[in-house]
Design a protein around this motif. Structure first.
Motif, short mmCIF file in Angstrom:
data_model
loop_
_atom_site.label_atom_id
_atom_site.label_comp_id
_atom_site.label_asym_id
_atom_site.label_seq_id
_atom_site.Cartn_x
_atom_site.Cartn_y
_atom_site.Cartn_z
N UNK A 105 -6.67 -6.14 3.60
CA UNK A 105 -7.80 -6.73 4.31
C UNK A 105 -7.55 -8.16 4.75
N UNK A 106 -6.78 -8.91 3.94
CA UNK A 106 -6.65 -10.36 4.18
C UNK A 106 -5.34 -10.76 4.84
N UNK A 107 -4.30 -9.93 4.71
CA UNK A 107 -2.98 -10.35 5.21
C UNK A 107 -2.43 -9.40 6.25
N UNK A 108 -2.31 -8.13 5.95
CA UNK A 108 -1.75 -7.18 6.92
C UNK A 108 -2.20 -5.77 6.58
N UNK A 113 -3.73 -2.39 -9.41
CA UNK A 113 -3.09 -2.08 -8.13
C UNK A 113 -4.06 -1.88 -6.98
N UNK A 114 -5.08 -1.07 -7.18
CA UNK A 114 -5.97 -0.74 -6.08
C UNK A 114 -6.66 -1.98 -5.51
N UNK A 115 -7.19 -2.83 -6.38
CA UNK A 115 -7.90 -4.01 -5.89
C UNK A 115 -6.96 -4.99 -5.20
N UNK A 116 -5.76 -5.15 -5.74
CA UNK A 116 -4.79 -6.06 -5.12
C UNK A 116 -4.33 -5.56 -3.75
N UNK A 117 -4.00 -4.29 -3.69
CA UNK A 117 -3.54 -3.71 -2.42
C UNK A 117 -4.65 -3.76 -1.38
N UNK A 118 -5.88 -3.49 -1.80
CA UNK A 118 -7.00 -3.55 -0.87
C UNK A 118 -7.17 -4.96 -0.31
N UNK A 119 -7.03 -5.95 -1.17
CA UNK A 119 -7.16 -7.34 -0.69
C UNK A 119 -6.01 -7.71 0.26
N UNK A 120 -4.80 -7.30 -0.10
CA UNK A 120 -3.66 -7.59 0.77
C UNK A 120 -3.88 -6.97 2.15
N UNK A 167 -5.25 -13.89 -8.58
CA UNK A 167 -5.12 -13.13 -7.33
C UNK A 167 -5.12 -14.04 -6.11
N UNK A 168 -5.97 -15.05 -6.09
CA UNK A 168 -6.04 -15.94 -4.93
C UNK A 168 -4.71 -16.66 -4.72
N UNK A 169 -4.10 -17.13 -5.82
CA UNK A 169 -2.84 -17.86 -5.71
C UNK A 169 -1.71 -16.92 -5.28
N UNK A 170 -1.67 -15.71 -5.87
CA UNK A 170 -0.62 -14.76 -5.51
C UNK A 170 -0.73 -14.35 -4.05
N UNK A 171 -1.93 -14.04 -3.60
CA UNK A 171 -2.12 -13.67 -2.20
C UNK A 171 -1.92 -14.87 -1.29
N UNK A 172 -2.19 -16.06 -1.79
CA UNK A 172 -1.95 -17.27 -1.00
C UNK A 172 -0.48 -17.43 -0.67
N UNK A 226 0.82 -1.21 0.00
CA UNK A 226 0.00 0.00 0.00
C UNK A 226 0.86 1.26 0.00
N UNK A 227 2.07 1.16 0.53
CA UNK A 227 2.94 2.33 0.64
C UNK A 227 4.19 2.23 -0.23
N UNK A 228 4.59 1.04 -0.59
CA UNK A 228 5.88 0.83 -1.23
C UNK A 228 5.76 0.26 -2.64
N UNK A 229 6.43 0.91 -3.58
CA UNK A 229 6.50 0.37 -4.94
C UNK A 229 7.30 -0.92 -4.99
N UNK A 230 8.32 -1.03 -4.15
CA UNK A 230 9.10 -2.26 -4.09
C UNK A 230 8.20 -3.43 -3.73
N UNK A 231 7.39 -3.24 -2.70
CA UNK A 231 6.52 -4.31 -2.24
C UNK A 231 5.45 -4.64 -3.29
N UNK A 232 4.96 -3.62 -3.98
CA UNK A 232 3.96 -3.92 -5.01
C UNK A 232 4.60 -4.68 -6.17
N UNK A 233 5.85 -4.38 -6.47
CA UNK A 233 6.56 -5.15 -7.49
C UNK A 233 6.65 -6.62 -7.07
N UNK A 234 6.87 -6.84 -5.78
CA UNK A 234 6.90 -8.21 -5.27
C UNK A 234 5.54 -8.88 -5.39
#
Length: 336
Positions: free
Chosen positions: A329-332, A320-327, A182-187, A162-170
């Motif tokens: 809400x679901x992980x940290x 980006x927005x949907x992925x970051x929102x899920x991360x 998305x489910x597999x990546x977030x998994x 949500x704050x870092x481009x490095x982390x979003x690249x990951x």
């Protein structure tokens, strides 16, 4: 002289003696503090335009630019991964500009509609503290799968997407490695979560944590780990994931609503020039230049030796927005 005439003369004299508006720009800068400081100073030295900057991670910059869109506080956005620029473009936050230097930028490393341009490239890597890994009975990490090893509990330094481009690249790297599911990546990232020391605001912080032994390995762009090595930390080793890794195309754009658009465009011209893109190594910033006339530094990553995932910046930016929102809400949740 009549009172009215005296008053009129006074007003005219005051207007004539008033200080003219300074030629100044403010840059939202999403690269390292040292690099940002050097860039604005060198720009001012070269052009006579006064410039200052505010250092913000790319996610923070996007949020702040969006929040201030009606009364924009910045003129230019410089650095930070291009997926955030794609998101900003879709929200009408960028002012398209075709620079006189755009023809010097390597093909495919700029927006087709001139909303933004790439200024450097960094490749996602593992920044290994060999001493700390040895304490855990491990060798330098060479795959995403190894990063899930239980021996790395609390030993992985990484930022929050949500704050870092490095982390979003990951995060997007995991999307590409998992067929954009998305489910597999977030998994995968959910499985990694127990090993995470904490989620940093800025991506480069992971290299510092690995350097100081607070973490055994950091997930960063390789040039950030090389910078830490050069600051006197001999136990660091850069490795790249054998399954494939993502990369960052650092962006540059004039912002919609800029107070000084003319000088903002001058800044873009200068930042895309070969003279500007040769400056990074002076502050130990070894990302790859996007200007075709500037050779890569000997300490920059050699792309022929690294397996890269297919990284479509436009697709990554739109998701980006949907992925970051899920991360979040679901992980940290994002760091406070």
């Amino acid at each position: 002289m009549k009172p009215l005439a005296i008053a009129l003369v006074a007003v005219l004299m005051a207007a004539g003696c008033s200080t003219p508006r300074r030629d100044k720009i403010t840059v939202a800068c999403s690269a390292s503090e040292q690099w940002c400081a050097m860039m604005v100073k060198r720009f001012s030295d070269a052009t006579g335009v006064e410039a200052d900057f505010v250092r913000l991670s790319s996610g923070e910059a996007l949020d702040r630019i969006k929040a201030a869109s009606a009364r924009q506080e910045f003129d230019v956005w410089h650095g930070g991964e291009a997926a955030s620029y794609v998101a900003a473009k879709s929200q009408g936050l960028l002012e398209p500009y075709k620079s006189e230097k755009s023809g010097e930028i390597r093909r495919g490393w700029a927006d087709k509609e001139n909303a933004w341009s790439g200024v450097y490239v960094g490749v996602l890597a593992f920044c290994n503290n060999t001493k700390e890994l040895a304490k855990r009975g491990m060798k330098p990490i060479r795959s995403w799968r190894e990063l899930l090893d239980e021996r790395l509990r609390g030993g992985v330094a990484i930022a929050h997407p949500a704050t870092s481009g490095t982390a979003y690249a990951g995060l997007w790297t995991q999307m590409e490695l998992n067929g954009r599911n998305q489910d597999a990546a977030l998994g995968y990232l959910r499985s990694l979560h127990p090993n995470v020391l904490r989620y940093n605001t800025a991506g480069a912080a992971a290299a510092v944590q690995a350097a100081k032994g607070e973490a055994a390995v950091g997930v960063v762009f390789s040039h950030d780990c090389v910078t830490a090595q050069e600051q006197g930390y001999p136990n660091l080793q850069v490795t790249f994931p054998q399954e494939g890794t993502g990369y960052e195309l650092g962006g540059l754009a004039v912002l919609a609503g800029a107070h000084n658009p003319e000088s903002a465009r001058k800044y873009v011209d200068w930042a895309l020039s070969g003279a500007s893109q040769r400056l990074g190594p002076l502050v130990k910033f070894y990302a790859l230049p996007t200007n075709a006339g500037v050779p890569a530094h000997s300490k920059a990553v050699d792309l022929t030796t690294v397996k890269l995932v297919s990284y479509d910046v436009e697709v990554a930016g739109r998701a980006k927005q949907s992925l970051v929102d899920r991360f979040s809400a679901e992980i940290a949740r994002p760091p406070a």
